[in-house]
Design an enzyme around this catalytic site. Structure first.
Site, PDB file in Angstrom:
ATOM      1  N   SER A  65      -0.618  -3.514   8.736  1.00  0.00           N
ATOM      2  CA  SER A  65       0.071  -2.466   9.505  1.00  0.00           C
ATOM      3  C   SER A  65       0.742  -3.086  10.749  1.00  0.00           C
ATOM      4  O   SER A  65       0.570  -2.603  11.866  1.00  0.00           O
ATOM      5  CB  SER A  65      -0.882  -1.349   9.925  1.00  0.00           C
ATOM      6  OG  SER A  65      -1.591  -0.829   8.821  1.00  0.00           O
ATOM      7  N   PRO A  66       1.523  -4.164  10.558  1.00  0.00           N
ATOM      8  CA  PRO A  66       2.051  -4.884  11.718  1.00  0.00           C
ATOM      9  C   PRO A  66       3.123  -4.098  12.471  1.00  0.00           C
ATOM     10  O   PRO A  66       3.523  -4.498  13.567  1.00  0.00           O
ATOM     11  CB  PRO A  66       2.634  -6.166  11.110  1.00  0.00           C
ATOM     12  CG  PRO A  66       2.994  -5.779   9.712  1.00  0.00           C
ATOM     13  CD  PRO A  66       1.933  -4.797   9.280  1.00  0.00           C
ATOM     14  N   LEU A  67       3.566  -2.973  11.882  1.00  0.00           N
ATOM     15  CA  LEU A  67       4.508  -2.095  12.593  1.00  0.00           C
ATOM     16  C   LEU A  67       3.748  -0.869  13.120  1.00  0.00           C
ATOM     17  O   LEU A  67       4.366   0.096  13.554  1.00  0.00           O
ATOM     18  CB  LEU A  67       5.634  -1.648  11.640  1.00  0.00           C
ATOM     19  CG  LEU A  67       6.324  -2.800  10.877  1.00  0.00           C
ATOM     20  CD1 LEU A  67       7.344  -2.257   9.870  1.00  0.00           C
ATOM     21  CD2 LEU A  67       6.996  -3.758  11.871  1.00  0.00           C
TER      22      LEU A  67
ATOM     23  N   GLN B  33      14.953  -6.379   3.982  1.00  0.00           N
ATOM     24  CA  GLN B  33      15.861  -7.353   4.602  1.00  0.00           C
ATOM     25  C   GLN B  33      15.647  -7.409   6.119  1.00  0.00           C
ATOM     26  O   GLN B  33      15.572  -8.482   6.721  1.00  0.00           O
ATOM     27  CB  GLN B  33      17.313  -6.964   4.277  1.00  0.00           C
ATOM     28  CG  GLN B  33      18.378  -7.903   4.832  1.00  0.00           C
ATOM     29  CD  GLN B  33      18.337  -9.299   4.188  1.00  0.00           C
ATOM     30  OE1 GLN B  33      18.025  -9.425   3.001  1.00  0.00           O
ATOM     31  NE2 GLN B  33      18.621 -10.324   4.974  1.00  0.00           N
TER      32      GLN B  33
ATOM     33  N   THR C  17       9.822  -0.569   1.350  1.00  0.00           N
ATOM     34  CA  THR C  17      10.101  -0.147  -0.020  1.00  0.00           C
ATOM     35  C   THR C  17      11.526  -0.501  -0.449  1.00  0.00           C
ATOM     36  O   THR C  17      11.731  -1.136  -1.472  1.00  0.00           O
ATOM     37  CB  THR C  17       9.862   1.377  -0.152  1.00  0.00           C
ATOM     38  OG1 THR C  17       8.568   1.681   0.381  1.00  0.00           O
ATOM     39  CG2 THR C  17       9.917   1.818  -1.601  1.00  0.00           C
TER      40      THR C  17
ATOM     41  N   TYR D 230      -4.891  -0.048  -4.416  1.00  0.00           N
ATOM     42  CA  TYR D 230      -3.513   0.467  -4.266  1.00  0.00           C
ATOM     43  C   TYR D 230      -2.957   1.011  -5.582  1.00  0.00           C
ATOM     44  O   TYR D 230      -1.884   1.612  -5.606  1.00  0.00           O
ATOM     45  CB  TYR D 230      -2.559  -0.615  -3.727  1.00  0.00           C
ATOM     46  CG  TYR D 230      -2.930  -1.188  -2.380  1.00  0.00           C
ATOM     47  CD1 TYR D 230      -3.930  -0.624  -1.590  1.00  0.00           C
ATOM     48  CD2 TYR D 230      -2.275  -2.321  -1.881  1.00  0.00           C
ATOM     49  CE1 TYR D 230      -4.282  -1.178  -0.360  1.00  0.00           C
ATOM     50  CE2 TYR D 230      -2.621  -2.863  -0.651  1.00  0.00           C
ATOM     51  CZ  TYR D 230      -3.624  -2.292   0.097  1.00  0.00           C
ATOM     52  OH  TYR D 230      -3.951  -2.847   1.310  1.00  0.00           O
TER      53      TYR D 230
ATOM     54  N   HIS E 251     -12.237  -6.324   0.440  1.00  0.00           N
ATOM     55  CA  HIS E 251     -11.355  -5.372   1.135  1.00  0.00           C
ATOM     56  C   HIS E 251     -11.981  -4.843   2.438  1.00  0.00           C
ATOM     57  O   HIS E 251     -11.293  -4.737   3.458  1.00  0.00           O
ATOM     58  CB  HIS E 251     -11.001  -4.222   0.186  1.00  0.00           C
ATOM     59  CG  HIS E 251      -9.721  -3.541   0.515  1.00  0.00           C
ATOM     60  ND1 HIS E 251      -8.897  -2.999  -0.448  1.00  0.00           N
ATOM     61  CD2 HIS E 251      -9.102  -3.280   1.702  1.00  0.00           C
ATOM     62  CE1 HIS E 251      -7.836  -2.457   0.147  1.00  0.00           C
ATOM     63  NE2 HIS E 251      -7.944  -2.611   1.443  1.00  0.00           N
TER      64      HIS E 251
ATOM     65  N   TRP F 205       0.843  -1.200   0.000  1.00  0.00           N
ATOM     66  CA  TRP F 205       0.000   0.000   0.000  1.00  0.00           C
ATOM     67  C   TRP F 205       0.882   1.256   0.000  1.00  0.00           C
ATOM     68  O   TRP F 205       1.845   1.327   0.749  1.00  0.00           O
ATOM     69  CB  TRP F 205      -0.909  -0.009   1.240  1.00  0.00           C
ATOM     70  CG  TRP F 205      -1.837   1.161   1.319  1.00  0.00           C
ATOM     71  CD1 TRP F 205      -2.458   1.791   0.299  1.00  0.00           C
ATOM     72  CD2 TRP F 205      -2.253   1.824   2.521  1.00  0.00           C
ATOM     73  NE1 TRP F 205      -3.241   2.805   0.785  1.00  0.00           N
ATOM     74  CE2 TRP F 205      -3.142   2.852   2.144  1.00  0.00           C
ATOM     75  CE3 TRP F 205      -1.962   1.634   3.882  1.00  0.00           C
ATOM     76  CZ2 TRP F 205      -3.746   3.702   3.076  1.00  0.00           C
ATOM     77  CZ3 TRP F 205      -2.567   2.468   4.809  1.00  0.00           C
ATOM     78  CH2 TRP F 205      -3.443   3.498   4.400  1.00  0.00           C
TER      79      TRP F 205
HETATM   80  P1  NAP Z   1       3.315  -1.030   8.236  1.00  0.00           P
HETATM   81  O1  NAP Z   1       3.721  -2.212   7.474  1.00  0.00           O
HETATM   82  O2  NAP Z   1       2.972  -1.191   9.682  1.00  0.00           O
HETATM   83  O3  NAP Z   1       4.426   0.112   8.183  1.00  0.00           O
HETATM   84  C1  NAP Z   1       4.984   0.532   6.967  1.00  0.00           C
HETATM   85  C2  NAP Z   1       5.928   1.686   7.265  1.00  0.00           C
HETATM   86  O4  NAP Z   1       7.036   1.228   8.050  1.00  0.00           O
HETATM   87  C3  NAP Z   1       6.526   2.273   6.010  1.00  0.00           C
HETATM   88  O5  NAP Z   1       6.665   3.660   6.231  1.00  0.00           O
HETATM   89  C4  NAP Z   1       7.895   1.604   5.907  1.00  0.00           C
HETATM   90  O6  NAP Z   1       8.843   2.435   5.254  1.00  0.00           O
HETATM   91  C5  NAP Z   1       8.269   1.471   7.362  1.00  0.00           C
HETATM   92  N1  NAP Z   1       9.131   0.300   7.616  1.00  0.00           N
HETATM   93  C6  NAP Z   1       8.979  -0.950   7.122  1.00  0.00           C
HETATM   94  N2  NAP Z   1       9.918  -1.775   7.607  1.00  0.00           N
HETATM   95  C7  NAP Z   1      10.705  -1.034   8.403  1.00  0.00           C
HETATM   96  C8  NAP Z   1      11.852  -1.329   9.188  1.00  0.00           C
HETATM   97  N3  NAP Z   1      12.349  -2.559   9.250  1.00  0.00           N
HETATM   98  N4  NAP Z   1      12.418  -0.308   9.910  1.00  0.00           N
HETATM   99  C9  NAP Z   1      11.907   0.953   9.850  1.00  0.00           C
HETATM  100  N5  NAP Z   1      10.810   1.287   9.139  1.00  0.00           N
HETATM  101  C10 NAP Z   1      10.210   0.296   8.423  1.00  0.00           C
HETATM  102  O7  NAP Z   1       2.059  -0.301   7.562  1.00  0.00           O
HETATM  103  P2  NAP Z   1       1.075  -0.508   6.326  1.00  0.00           P
HETATM  104  O8  NAP Z   1       1.732  -0.257   5.041  1.00  0.00           O
HETATM  105  O9  NAP Z   1      -0.144   0.251   6.665  1.00  0.00           O
HETATM  106  O10 NAP Z   1       0.638  -2.042   6.415  1.00  0.00           O
HETATM  107  C11 NAP Z   1       1.290  -3.077   5.713  1.00  0.00           C
HETATM  108  C12 NAP Z   1       0.474  -3.618   4.571  1.00  0.00           C
HETATM  109  O11 NAP Z   1      -0.781  -4.105   5.028  1.00  0.00           O
HETATM  110  C13 NAP Z   1       0.079  -2.565   3.534  1.00  0.00           C
HETATM  111  O12 NAP Z   1       1.146  -2.183   2.715  1.00  0.00           O
HETATM  112  C14 NAP Z   1      -1.026  -3.289   2.823  1.00  0.00           C
HETATM  113  O13 NAP Z   1      -0.485  -4.271   1.938  1.00  0.00           O
HETATM  114  C15 NAP Z   1      -1.740  -3.943   3.994  1.00  0.00           C
HETATM  115  N6  NAP Z   1      -2.862  -3.111   4.504  1.00  0.00           N
HETATM  116  C16 NAP Z   1      -4.131  -3.580   4.337  1.00  0.00           C
HETATM  117  C17 NAP Z   1      -5.220  -2.843   4.788  1.00  0.00           C
HETATM  118  C18 NAP Z   1      -6.597  -3.406   4.612  1.00  0.00           C
HETATM  119  O14 NAP Z   1      -7.571  -2.656   4.749  1.00  0.00           O
HETATM  120  N7  NAP Z   1      -6.726  -4.670   4.335  1.00  0.00           N
HETATM  121  C19 NAP Z   1      -5.032  -1.597   5.410  1.00  0.00           C
HETATM  122  C20 NAP Z   1      -3.719  -1.142   5.590  1.00  0.00           C
HETATM  123  C21 NAP Z   1      -2.655  -1.918   5.154  1.00  0.00           C
HETATM  124  P3  NAP Z   1       9.364   2.182   3.760  1.00  0.00           P
HETATM  125  O15 NAP Z   1       8.143   2.029   2.890  1.00  0.00           O
HETATM  126  O16 NAP Z   1      10.137   3.409   3.466  1.00  0.00           O
HETATM  127  O17 NAP Z   1      10.214   0.954   3.760  1.00  0.00           O
END
Ligand code: NAP
Length: 276
Positions: free
Chosen positions: A190-192, A240, A234, A53, A111, A24
């Site tokens: 959004s596991p982080l 990694q 990204t 997305y 979704h 996303w």
């Molecule tokens: P997230 O995975 O909790 O956090 C992503 C953020 O953390 C990005 O800014 C990323 O930066 C950064 N990050 C990732 N790995 C890192 C690390 N090891 N150290 C430091 N920063 C780190 O949030 P999310 O994107 O909301 O959730 C993950 C995925 O879940 C989405 O991409 C999507 O595929 C899915 N999602 C689904 C729904 C739904 O309604 N089903 C809603 C939200 C999300 P960089 O990008 O710069 O690496």
């Protein structure tokens, strides 16, 4: 300490690799394709995208570029809330497959149970796609216990997974129990907590103790709970770093400390969410 995670160390939940790449807001086509390629070549075997997305084509391009067979990739996408009428599900899923450049997806989610969602109508279309072999599994996302139970009851094809926001600040205990009772896998998005977990003192302390990143601790904690995680990353460094979470073994004290965190946080909270 960096572990030695490799594709073989990634556990699976009913055939679904428990670590996937979220995409996303990875909208620049070249960057998105490279993130997917890098993740697959690092050892990820699960990619999460969605119609909304606006990157399905780039995700497909990344899979095409990677030195990994499509059959070895667990690919998931989601049907947006405007497209959940029966015929729109059938039509727009085919369009998603075309954009992704694949004959089938491993998992297709509803979704959100919102706007054009109607359990009977929507899920009958998902079942047809399942019977035709265009989707290998039916999933739902952002379903509360009531919607999940209704879906399990109504859908001819089994409901494989419920994808919900899940991290140490939103552990979703009740929902996990309901999913478990219905043999539905939990996929944590959004596991982080989109970076919020990095500032949590308990997570920082456990990360220091294991000499790994806070991100890795969060992901390892979710895995301990049997939850599949799909952190979005990204560049190569984050991709990694998150992959190395597979080599992190939390002890019972670590898990207990994280479970006891009282602060809560929900990152994704649109007005059409079923809890609003
Ligand atoms: P997230 O995975 O909790 O956090 C992503 C953020 O953390 C990005 O800014 C990323 O930066 C950064 N990050 C990732 N790995 C890192 C690390 N090891 N150290 C430091 N920063 C780190 O949030 P999310 O994107 O909301 O959730 C993950 C995925 O879940 C989405 O991409 C999507 O595929 C899915 N999602 C689904 C729904 C739904 O309604 N089903 C809603 C939200 C999300 P960089 O990008 O710069 O690496």
């Amino acid at each position: 300490m960096q572990g030695d995670a490799d594709p073989e160390t990634c556990p699976t939940a009913n055939g679904m690799p428990m670590l996937g790449l979220g995409t996303w807001q990875n909208e620049d086509p070249e960057e998105c394709a490279e993130s997917v390629r890098t993740a697959l070549e690092t050892g990820y075997r699960h990619i999460d995208t969605a119609q909304a997305y606006d990157n399905e084509e780039a995700v497909g391009e990344g899979i095409e570029r990677a030195d990994v067979d499509r059959e070895d990739v667990f690919l998931a996408t989601k049907v947006w809330i405007d497209n959940l009428a029966h015929d729109d599900v059938l039509e727009t899923t085919r369009e998603s497959l075309d954009r992704l450049g694949v004959d089938y997806v491993d998992l297709l989610y509803v979704h959100w149970p919102a706007r054009t969602y109607d359990a009977e109508e929507t899920l009958s279309a998902f079942s047809e796609l399942y019977d035709e072999g265009l989707i290998e599994r039916v999933g739902v996302s952002n379903f509360q216990p009531e919607q999940l139970e209704e879906a399990v009851e109504i859908c001819d094809a089994p409901i494989f997974a419920n994808q919900v926001e899940l991290h140490p600040l939103l552990p979703q205990e009740e929902l996990r129990e309901v999913c478990d009772a219905h043999d539905v896998e939990v996929v944590g998005y959004s596991p982080l907590a989109r970076g919020q977990v990095f500032d949590q003192p308990e997570i920082q302390e456990i990360a220091a103790k294991h000499d790994v990143s806070e991100a890795q601790i969060s992901l390892a904690w979710a895995r301990e709970k049997g939850v599949t995680v799909i952190p979005k990353a990204t560049g190569e460094e984050h991709i990694q770093d998150n992959f190395e979470s597979l080599a992190v073994d939390l002890d019972a004290d670590d898990v207990e400390t994280i479970d006891a965190i009282e602060e809560t946080d929900r990152q994704i909270d649109p007005g059409f969410a079923p809890w609003n």
